[in-house]
Design an enzyme around this catalytic site. Sequence first.
Site, short mmCIF file in Angstrom:
data_model
loop_
_atom_site.label_atom_id
_atom_site.label_comp_id
_atom_site.label_asym_id
_atom_site.label_seq_id
_atom_site.Cartn_x
_atom_site.Cartn_y
_atom_site.Cartn_z
N PRO A 191 -2.97 -7.83 17.85
CA PRO A 191 -4.06 -7.94 18.83
C PRO A 191 -4.52 -9.38 19.05
O PRO A 191 -5.14 -9.70 20.05
CB PRO A 191 -5.19 -7.10 18.22
CG PRO A 191 -4.81 -6.82 16.82
CD PRO A 191 -3.38 -7.08 16.67
N ASP A 193 0.80 -1.24 0.00
CA ASP A 193 0.00 0.00 0.00
C ASP A 193 0.83 1.29 0.00
O ASP A 193 0.28 2.37 -0.15
CB ASP A 193 -0.97 0.00 1.21
CG ASP A 193 -0.25 -0.19 2.56
OD1 ASP A 193 -0.81 -0.86 3.44
OD2 ASP A 193 0.89 0.32 2.72
N HIS A 225 6.73 -7.76 -1.24
CA HIS A 225 5.67 -8.20 -2.16
C HIS A 225 5.32 -7.14 -3.19
O HIS A 225 4.23 -7.17 -3.76
CB HIS A 225 4.42 -8.59 -1.35
CG HIS A 225 4.66 -9.79 -0.46
ND1 HIS A 225 3.85 -10.08 0.62
CD2 HIS A 225 5.62 -10.74 -0.48
CE1 HIS A 225 4.29 -11.18 1.21
NE2 HIS A 225 5.38 -11.59 0.57
C1 BV8 Z 1 6.92 -18.14 -3.42
C2 BV8 Z 1 0.98 -9.25 -2.71
C3 BV8 Z 1 8.35 -19.54 -4.69
C4 BV8 Z 1 -0.24 -9.38 -3.58
C5 BV8 Z 1 1.07 -11.25 -1.31
C6 BV8 Z 1 1.93 -23.74 -3.05
C7 BV8 Z 1 2.24 -23.24 -4.31
C8 BV8 Z 1 3.04 -22.11 -4.48
C9 BV8 Z 1 3.55 -21.46 -3.37
C10 BV8 Z 1 3.20 -21.95 -2.14
C11 BV8 Z 1 2.43 -23.08 -1.94
N1 BV8 Z 1 2.30 -23.31 -0.60
C12 BV8 Z 1 2.97 -22.36 0.06
C13 BV8 Z 1 3.52 -21.55 -0.85
C14 BV8 Z 1 4.29 -20.41 -0.60
C15 BV8 Z 1 3.32 -19.22 -0.67
C16 BV8 Z 1 2.63 -19.13 0.67
O1 BV8 Z 1 3.27 -18.81 1.64
N2 BV8 Z 1 1.31 -19.42 0.70
C17 BV8 Z 1 0.59 -19.35 1.97
C18 BV8 Z 1 -0.85 -18.89 1.73
C19 BV8 Z 1 0.66 -20.72 2.62
N3 BV8 Z 1 4.18 -18.11 -0.94
C20 BV8 Z 1 4.34 -17.69 -2.19
O2 BV8 Z 1 3.73 -18.11 -3.16
C21 BV8 Z 1 5.41 -16.62 -2.35
N4 BV8 Z 1 6.24 -16.99 -3.44
O3 BV8 Z 1 6.91 -18.93 -2.50
O4 BV8 Z 1 7.59 -18.32 -4.58
C22 BV8 Z 1 9.15 -19.37 -5.92
C23 BV8 Z 1 10.53 -19.28 -5.80
C24 BV8 Z 1 11.27 -19.16 -6.95
C25 BV8 Z 1 10.66 -19.08 -8.21
C26 BV8 Z 1 9.26 -19.12 -8.31
C27 BV8 Z 1 8.49 -19.27 -7.15
C28 BV8 Z 1 4.75 -15.30 -2.69
C29 BV8 Z 1 3.92 -14.83 -1.53
C30 BV8 Z 1 3.49 -13.38 -1.77
C31 BV8 Z 1 2.03 -13.34 -2.14
N5 BV8 Z 1 1.61 -11.93 -2.26
N6 BV8 Z 1 0.74 -9.94 -1.45
C32 BV8 Z 1 -1.38 -8.56 -3.07
O5 BV8 Z 1 -1.27 -7.88 -2.02
O6 BV8 Z 1 -2.43 -8.57 -3.75
S1 BV8 Z 1 0.83 -11.99 0.17
C33 BV8 Z 1 -0.29 -11.18 1.12
O7 BV8 Z 1 -0.30 -11.90 2.34
C34 BV8 Z 1 0.02 -9.75 1.51
O8 BV8 Z 1 1.28 -9.28 1.11
C35 BV8 Z 1 -0.02 -9.83 3.01
O9 BV8 Z 1 0.75 -8.87 3.62
C36 BV8 Z 1 0.55 -11.16 3.18
C37 BV8 Z 1 0.56 -11.82 4.49
O10 BV8 Z 1 -0.63 -11.57 5.10
P1 BV8 Z 1 -0.53 -10.62 6.39
O11 BV8 Z 1 0.21 -9.38 6.02
O12 BV8 Z 1 -0.01 -11.43 7.50
O13 BV8 Z 1 -2.00 -10.21 6.55
P2 BV8 Z 1 -3.11 -11.08 7.24
O14 BV8 Z 1 -4.41 -10.50 6.84
O15 BV8 Z 1 -2.81 -12.53 7.01
O16 BV8 Z 1 -2.86 -10.85 8.80
C38 BV8 Z 1 -3.04 -9.57 9.33
C39 BV8 Z 1 -2.61 -9.68 10.79
O17 BV8 Z 1 -2.71 -8.37 11.35
C40 BV8 Z 1 -3.51 -10.60 11.61
O18 BV8 Z 1 -2.69 -11.44 12.40
C41 BV8 Z 1 -4.28 -9.62 12.51
O19 BV8 Z 1 -4.51 -10.16 13.80
C42 BV8 Z 1 -3.30 -8.46 12.61
N7 BV8 Z 1 -3.91 -7.16 12.90
C43 BV8 Z 1 -5.17 -6.73 12.63
N8 BV8 Z 1 -5.31 -5.45 13.06
C44 BV8 Z 1 -4.11 -5.08 13.59
C45 BV8 Z 1 -3.22 -6.16 13.48
N9 BV8 Z 1 -1.95 -6.10 13.93
C46 BV8 Z 1 -1.53 -4.94 14.49
N10 BV8 Z 1 -2.33 -3.86 14.63
C47 BV8 Z 1 -3.62 -3.89 14.19
N11 BV8 Z 1 -4.41 -2.81 14.34
#
Ligand code: BV8
Length: 247
Positions: A217, A106, A121
């Site tokens: 949180p 963002d 990312h």
């Molecule tokens: C990779 C950009 C390898 C886009 C994002 C099977 C097939 C392929 C890959 C995989 C697979 N299994 C696993 C993987 C790896 C995969 C992965 O990890 N998957 C997960 C779902 C299991 N990763 C990938 O694919 C990565 N690439 O592995 O490539 C490779 C290597 C070489 C060559 C080729 C390939 C790429 C991952 C990046 C994906 N893109 N974003 C977009 O934004 O549209 S990820 C996306 O999730 C965002 O960036 C986000 O930031 C990120 C993580 O989520 P969080 O930031 O943690 O957000 P979330 O909502 O989950 O949590 C928010 C937290 O905040 C909560 O805990 C909440 O309690 C807390 N909160 C709420 N309010 C507050 C707060 N905290 C503080 N204060 C508050 N007020």
Amino acid sequence: MNTELPSELLTELRKAKRVAVLTGAGISAESKIPTFRDAMTGLWASFSPEDLATPEAFARNPRMVWDWYAFRREMCAKALPNPGHLALAELETRFEEFTLTTQNVDGLHQRAGSRRVLELHGSITRVKCADTGRLLEGEIPACDNPPPRHPQTGGLLRPDVVWFGEALPERALLESARAALSCDVYFTIGTSALVYPAAALPIEALKAGATVVEINPTETPFSNTASYSLRGKAGEVLPALLAALQG
Ligand code: BV8
């Protein structure tokens, strides 16, 4: 804020020379940007980000993916940095070495004044040619049959973000890993610690001997591993931390 700051943590921070931070969508929640795992609102409520943030989704339906990012881009542009972003920008000036890595796309850390931000990312504020990766210079064109095409390459434009299954930018990942392995204190803020390789950074920092502080949180899979797990909002805990350090 319902969390007292542990005095031992403040003592460690006062001594720290190198501090590193990983932020996730949670730090932008108080800027009214839904986190990645919050149900998307309105017209996108029936879609899960994991389904839309992939090269396959773009290949299958470029217009839908383009429109989803256009909707989010507008939301990010209207959002304002919150006290959590601002506190991190201030903290950056207080340590010999301070490395901020974000999973967020963002652009709010930069708008809050953080001078060095490693975007693991990518960024929703930039678009690139889907074929060549060449960034678009200047304004993102609106068009009645999106996505628009890159004026020089002719390829479809796509957001300059890392989709699931895509590799992360090498330099950002290398510098983030280097900071995690060499810092005295590592903060993991507002992330569900589910997406890799970003989620591995706090784990590597802990293994390398850093004091690791989680700010969230709610509990995450990392909460019981962290040296300190502060249950609170980033926009409240970080300003309190900054005030305690200044005190
Ligand atoms: C990779 C950009 C390898 C886009 C994002 C099977 C097939 C392929 C890959 C995989 C697979 N299994 C696993 C993987 C790896 C995969 C992965 O990890 N998957 C997960 C779902 C299991 N990763 C990938 O694919 C990565 N690439 O592995 O490539 C490779 C290597 C070489 C060559 C080729 C390939 C790429 C991952 C990046 C994906 N893109 N974003 C977009 O934004 O549209 S990820 C996306 O999730 C965002 O960036 C986000 O930031 C990120 C993580 O989520 P969080 O930031 O943690 O957000 P979330 O909502 O989950 O949590 C928010 C937290 O905040 C909560 O805990 C909440 O309690 C807390 N909160 C709420 N309010 C507050 C707060 N905290 C503080 N204060 C508050 N007020």
